[in-house]
Design a protein around this motif. Structure first.
Motif, PDB file in Angstrom:
ATOM      1  N   GLY A 130       0.810  -1.219   0.000  1.00  0.00           N
ATOM      2  CA  GLY A 130       0.000   0.000   0.000  1.00  0.00           C
ATOM      3  C   GLY A 130       0.835   1.257   0.000  1.00  0.00           C
ATOM      4  N   LYS A 178      -0.452   7.573   0.593  1.00  0.00           N
ATOM      5  CA  LYS A 178      -0.043   8.833   1.223  1.00  0.00           C
ATOM      6  C   LYS A 178       0.849   8.620   2.446  1.00  0.00           C
ATOM      7  CE  LYS A 178      -1.741  13.376   2.684  1.00  0.00           C
ATOM      8  NZ  LYS A 178      -0.668  13.564   3.669  1.00  0.00           N
ATOM      9  N   ILE A 179       0.395   7.790   3.391  1.00  0.00           N
ATOM     10  CA  ILE A 179       1.174   7.699   4.623  1.00  0.00           C
ATOM     11  C   ILE A 179       2.471   6.924   4.388  1.00  0.00           C
ATOM     12  CG2 ILE A 179       0.145   5.582   5.567  1.00  0.00           C
ATOM     13  CD1 ILE A 179       1.261   8.834   7.424  1.00  0.00           C
ATOM     14  N   GLY A 227      -1.299   1.531  -6.702  1.00  0.00           N
ATOM     15  CA  GLY A 227      -1.162   2.893  -7.224  1.00  0.00           C
ATOM     16  C   GLY A 227       0.204   3.067  -7.852  1.00  0.00           C
ATOM     17  N   ARG A 248      -7.763  -5.225   4.618  1.00  0.00           N
ATOM     18  CA  ARG A 248      -6.426  -5.408   5.193  1.00  0.00           C
ATOM     19  C   ARG A 248      -6.302  -6.723   5.965  1.00  0.00           C
ATOM     20  NH1 ARG A 248      -4.879  -0.867   9.074  1.00  0.00           N
ATOM     21  NH2 ARG A 248      -4.743   0.475   7.242  1.00  0.00           N
ATOM     22  N   LYS A 308      -2.786   1.997  11.682  1.00  0.00           N
ATOM     23  CA  LYS A 308      -4.083   2.104  12.345  1.00  0.00           C
ATOM     24  C   LYS A 308      -5.144   2.515  11.321  1.00  0.00           C
ATOM     25  CE  LYS A 308      -5.296   5.741  12.298  1.00  0.00           C
ATOM     26  NZ  LYS A 308      -5.787   6.566  11.145  1.00  0.00           N
ATOM     27  N   TRP A 366      -5.667  15.837   4.478  1.00  0.00           N
ATOM     28  CA  TRP A 366      -4.986  14.629   4.948  1.00  0.00           C
ATOM     29  C   TRP A 366      -5.404  13.371   4.191  1.00  0.00           C
ATOM     30  CZ3 TRP A 366      -0.821  15.484   7.686  1.00  0.00           C
ATOM     31  CH2 TRP A 366      -0.731  16.691   8.392  1.00  0.00           C
ATOM     32  N   HIS A 367      -6.559  13.435   3.472  1.00  0.00           N
ATOM     33  CA  HIS A 367      -7.027  12.260   2.723  1.00  0.00           C
ATOM     34  C   HIS A 367      -7.594  12.689   1.379  1.00  0.00           C
ATOM     35  CE1 HIS A 367      -6.515   9.521   6.158  1.00  0.00           C
ATOM     36  NE2 HIS A 367      -6.840  10.584   6.872  1.00  0.00           N
ATOM     37  N   GLN A 391      -9.617  10.298  -1.238  1.00  0.00           N
ATOM     38  CA  GLN A 391      -9.684   8.927  -0.727  1.00  0.00           C
ATOM     39  C   GLN A 391     -11.136   8.563  -0.417  1.00  0.00           C
ATOM     40  OE1 GLN A 391      -6.991   8.304   2.542  1.00  0.00           O
ATOM     41  NE2 GLN A 391      -5.298   9.343   1.519  1.00  0.00           N
ATOM     42  N   TRP A 448     -12.372   5.620   0.079  1.00  0.00           N
ATOM     43  CA  TRP A 448     -12.540   4.490   1.016  1.00  0.00           C
ATOM     44  C   TRP A 448     -12.935   4.972   2.415  1.00  0.00           C
ATOM     45  CZ3 TRP A 448      -9.416   4.720   5.261  1.00  0.00           C
ATOM     46  CH2 TRP A 448      -8.202   5.409   5.155  1.00  0.00           C
ATOM     47  N   ASP A 475     -11.256   7.882  11.698  1.00  0.00           N
ATOM     48  CA  ASP A 475      -9.922   7.515  11.219  1.00  0.00           C
ATOM     49  C   ASP A 475      -8.857   8.385  11.879  1.00  0.00           C
ATOM     50  OD1 ASP A 475      -7.685   8.199   8.991  1.00  0.00           O
ATOM     51  OD2 ASP A 475      -8.182   6.075   9.004  1.00  0.00           O
TER      52      ASP A 475
HETATM   53  N1  NAI Z   1      -3.390   9.990   5.287  1.00  0.00           N
HETATM   54  C1  NAI Z   1      -2.810  10.182   6.466  1.00  0.00           C
HETATM   55  O1  NAI Z   1      -2.448  11.334   6.825  1.00  0.00           O
HETATM   56  C2  NAI Z   1      -2.596   9.038   7.391  1.00  0.00           C
HETATM   57  C3  NAI Z   1      -3.118   7.759   7.142  1.00  0.00           C
HETATM   58  N2  NAI Z   1      -2.896   6.741   8.031  1.00  0.00           N
HETATM   59  C4  NAI Z   1      -3.514   5.415   7.858  1.00  0.00           C
HETATM   60  O2  NAI Z   1      -2.827   4.729   6.802  1.00  0.00           O
HETATM   61  C5  NAI Z   1      -3.731   3.920   6.070  1.00  0.00           C
HETATM   62  C6  NAI Z   1      -3.636   4.321   4.604  1.00  0.00           C
HETATM   63  O3  NAI Z   1      -3.991   5.681   4.522  1.00  0.00           O
HETATM   64  P1  NAI Z   1      -3.470   6.571   3.288  1.00  0.00           P
HETATM   65  O4  NAI Z   1      -2.044   6.286   3.009  1.00  0.00           O
HETATM   66  O5  NAI Z   1      -3.872   7.982   3.558  1.00  0.00           O
HETATM   67  O6  NAI Z   1      -4.379   5.971   2.114  1.00  0.00           O
HETATM   68  P2  NAI Z   1      -4.118   5.990   0.529  1.00  0.00           P
HETATM   69  O7  NAI Z   1      -5.427   5.737  -0.105  1.00  0.00           O
HETATM   70  O8  NAI Z   1      -3.347   7.221   0.163  1.00  0.00           O
HETATM   71  O9  NAI Z   1      -3.133   4.749   0.294  1.00  0.00           O
HETATM   72  C7  NAI Z   1      -3.588   3.409   0.307  1.00  0.00           C
HETATM   73  C8  NAI Z   1      -2.703   2.650  -0.676  1.00  0.00           C
HETATM   74  O10 NAI Z   1      -3.013   1.253  -0.590  1.00  0.00           O
HETATM   75  C9  NAI Z   1      -3.023   0.710  -1.892  1.00  0.00           C
HETATM   76  N3  NAI Z   1      -3.821  -0.511  -1.845  1.00  0.00           N
HETATM   77  C10 NAI Z   1      -5.136  -0.632  -1.575  1.00  0.00           C
HETATM   78  N4  NAI Z   1      -5.493  -1.935  -1.574  1.00  0.00           N
HETATM   79  C11 NAI Z   1      -4.359  -2.650  -1.836  1.00  0.00           C
HETATM   80  C12 NAI Z   1      -4.065  -4.038  -1.982  1.00  0.00           C
HETATM   81  N5  NAI Z   1      -5.016  -4.974  -1.845  1.00  0.00           N
HETATM   82  N6  NAI Z   1      -2.790  -4.412  -2.254  1.00  0.00           N
HETATM   83  C13 NAI Z   1      -1.829  -3.480  -2.408  1.00  0.00           C
HETATM   84  N7  NAI Z   1      -2.041  -2.144  -2.292  1.00  0.00           N
HETATM   85  C14 NAI Z   1      -3.297  -1.739  -2.012  1.00  0.00           C
HETATM   86  C15 NAI Z   1      -3.591   1.806  -2.774  1.00  0.00           C
HETATM   87  O11 NAI Z   1      -3.173   1.627  -4.119  1.00  0.00           O
HETATM   88  C16 NAI Z   1      -2.940   3.057  -2.135  1.00  0.00           C
HETATM   89  O12 NAI Z   1      -1.704   3.330  -2.767  1.00  0.00           O
HETATM   90  C17 NAI Z   1      -5.111   4.155   6.682  1.00  0.00           C
HETATM   91  O13 NAI Z   1      -5.422   3.089   7.562  1.00  0.00           O
HETATM   92  C18 NAI Z   1      -4.962   5.467   7.464  1.00  0.00           C
HETATM   93  O14 NAI Z   1      -5.782   5.490   8.627  1.00  0.00           O
HETATM   94  C19 NAI Z   1      -2.113   6.908   9.156  1.00  0.00           C
HETATM   95  C20 NAI Z   1      -1.555   8.149   9.428  1.00  0.00           C
HETATM   96  C21 NAI Z   1      -1.813   9.313   8.603  1.00  0.00           C
END
Ligand code: NAI
Ligand SMILES: O=C1O[C@@H]([C@H](O)CO)[C@H](O)[C@H]1O
Length: 308
Positions: free
Chosen positions: A10, A13-14, A38, A72, A90, A151-152, A155, A157, A168
Motif C-alpha cells: 500500500g 499517502k502515509i 497505485g 487489510r 491504524k 490529509w485524505h 480517498q 474508502w 480515522d
Molecule cells: N493519510 C494520512 O495522513 C494518514 C493515514 N494513516 C492510515 O494509513 C492507512 C492508509 O492511509 P493513506 O495512506 O492515507 O491511504 P491511501 O489511499 O493514500 O493509500 C492506500 C494505498 O493502498 C493501496 N492498496 C489498496 N489496496 C491494496 C491491496 N489490496 N494491495 C496493495 N495495495 C493496495 C492503494 O493503491 C494506495 O496506494 C489508513 O489506515 C490510514 O488510517 C495513518 C496516518 C496518517
C-alpha cells in the motif's frame, strides 16, 4: 547484524509521507519490495499484490501494511501465514473481530506483530503518562479536528463502510487517551453526524467514562479549517495537563514541558525492531473497541452531503 528485510503493502499517502522515510532512516531495516495498486515505489521491486510479492519477490522477513482498513485483514493473515513479522497501520482492521483474530494468529505463528498506533509515539506522550500516573484525574476533554481534504485527498474508502470517516483521525486521540489512563474506558453516549452521501461520519461527539466515573468527552471534526486542532486536556486535583499538536507539545498548568525529540514514525519503527529482536508483539485493540462501541450506541444525525 543483518538489517530486517522489509516489504510494504500500500504505497499511498502515509507510506510516502512517513513510512518510507522512517524506514530509510533506520539502518535496522532494508525496504526490498512494495506491493501496491497505485504508483510504484522507486528504488525497490514493485508488485501488484502481496501474493505476487511473496511468490516472486525477494526474500522478506517482515511486512508493513499501509492499505485502507477494508480488506487489510486478509492481507495481514496472508503475511502471518507465510511466517512474516507484521507492522499494521491504524486502524488494524475494519472490524474488532478481525483485529482479535490477527492477535490470535500472530501468537500462533510465533512472529512479531505491531498494531502501530502512531500517535502514541508523539513526543509528549510518555512524559504526560508519567505525570498523570500519580495525579487525581477529574475530567478529560479531547478536541481532534482536521481537514479531510488536506490529509485524505480523493480517498473515497474513508467514507465507505469500514473506512471509519472522522474516527480515522479520531482513533488517534483514543489511542493516546487509552495509553494515558490506567482504567478501561466505556462509551456512554455518542452522536455521529453522517453526510447524506456518505456511509461514515464527518463529525462526532462522544461521552466516555471509566470505573471511577471519570468524565471524558471527545469532539471529532473532519471538516475543520486548515489549521488542525489536535488537543487533549486532563484536569486533575493537582493541576491541568495539556497535549497539543497531536501530542507533540506538552504543558502543565500552562508551562511548556521538555519532550522527546524523536518523531512518531521513527519511534514506531524503532519499537517494531525491538519487538522482533525480543520475539514479542504489541497488539492493543482498545482504541478500535471504543470506535466500535461509539458506532453501537451512537445516535445518527444526517448532515449535508460532503464533496471532496
Ligand atoms: N493519510 C494520512 O495522513 C494518514 C493515514 N494513516 C492510515 O494509513 C492507512 C492508509 O492511509 P493513506 O495512506 O492515507 O491511504 P491511501 O489511499 O493514500 O493509500 C492506500 C494505498 O493502498 C493501496 N492498496 C489498496 N489496496 C491494496 C491491496 N489490496 N494491495 C496493495 N495495495 C493496495 C492503494 O493503491 C494506495 O496506494 C489508513 O489506515 C490510514 O488510517 C495513518 C496516518 C496518517
Ligand atoms: O492517522 C491519521 O493521522 C491524521 C493526520 O495525518 C495527522 O497525523 C490522518 O487524518 C489519519 O489518517
Amino acid at each position: 547484524m543483518q538489517p530486517i528485510r522489509l516489504g510494504l503493502v500500500g504505497y499511498g499517502k502515509i507510506a510516502q509521507d512517513q513510512h518510507v522515510p522512517a524506514i530509510k532512516a533506520n539502518s535496522g531495516f532494508q525496504l526490498v519490495a512494495v506491493a501496491t495498486q497505485g504508483k510504484p515505489c522507486a528504488g525497490v521491486e514493485n508488485f501488484q499484490s502481496l501474493t505476487e510479492l511473496l511468490a516472486n519477490g525477494p526474500a522478506v522477513d517482515a511486512i508493513a501494511f499501509c492499505t485502507p482498513p477494508q480488506g487489510r485483514f486478509a492481507l495481514v493473515q496472508e503475511a502471518l501465514a507465510a511466517g512474516k513479522h507484521v507492522l499494521v497501520e491504524k486502524p488494524p482492521c475494519a472490524t474488532l473481530g478481525e483485529a482479535l483474530a490477527l492477535v490470535d494468529q500472530a501468537q500462533a505463528q510465533g512472529v512479531s506483530a505491531l498494531f502501530a498506533w502512531h500517535s502514541r509515539y508523539a513526543p509528549g506522550i510518555e512524559a504526560a503518562r508519567d505525570w498523570l500516573a500519580s495525579r487525581t484525574l477529574q475530567s478529560v476533554q479531547i478536541d481532534w479536528k482536521e481537514d479531510v481534504r488536506k490529509w485524505h485527498p480523493g480517498q473515497t474508502w474513508i467514507w465507505q463502510p469500514g473506512g471509519l470517516g472522522v474516527f480515522d483521525p479520531g482513533i488517534n486521540a483514543l489511542s493516546i487517551v487509552t495509553h494515558l489512563l490506567a482504567l478501561p474506558l466505556f462509551v456512554e453516549a455518542a452522536e455521529l453526524r453522517v453526510p447524506n452521501n456518505c456511509q461514515s461520519p464527518i463529525a462526532a461527539s462522544i461521552k466516555m467514562s471509566d470505573a471511577r466515573h471519570l468524565d471524558v468527552r471527545a469532539e471529532f471534526d473532519f471538516d475543520h479549517g486548515h489549521d488542525e486542532l489536535w488537543s487533549i486536556e486532563v484536569r486533575c486535583a493537582e493541576g491541568v495537563l495539556r497535549l497539543d499538536n497531536g501530542g507533540a507539545l506538552l504543558s502543565i498548568d500552562g508551562v511548556r514541558q521538555t519532550v522527546s525529540e524523536e518523531g512518531e514514525y521513527a519511534a514506531v519503527y524503532r519499537h517494531f525492531q525491538q519487538l522482533i529482536g525480543a520475539k514479542a508483539s504489541d497488539l492493543d485493540v482498545q482504541p478500535l473497541r471504543l470506535v466500535a462501541d461509539s458506532f453501537f450506541v451512537g445516535s445518527r444525525v444526517a448532515v449535508e452531503a460532503f464533496y471532496d
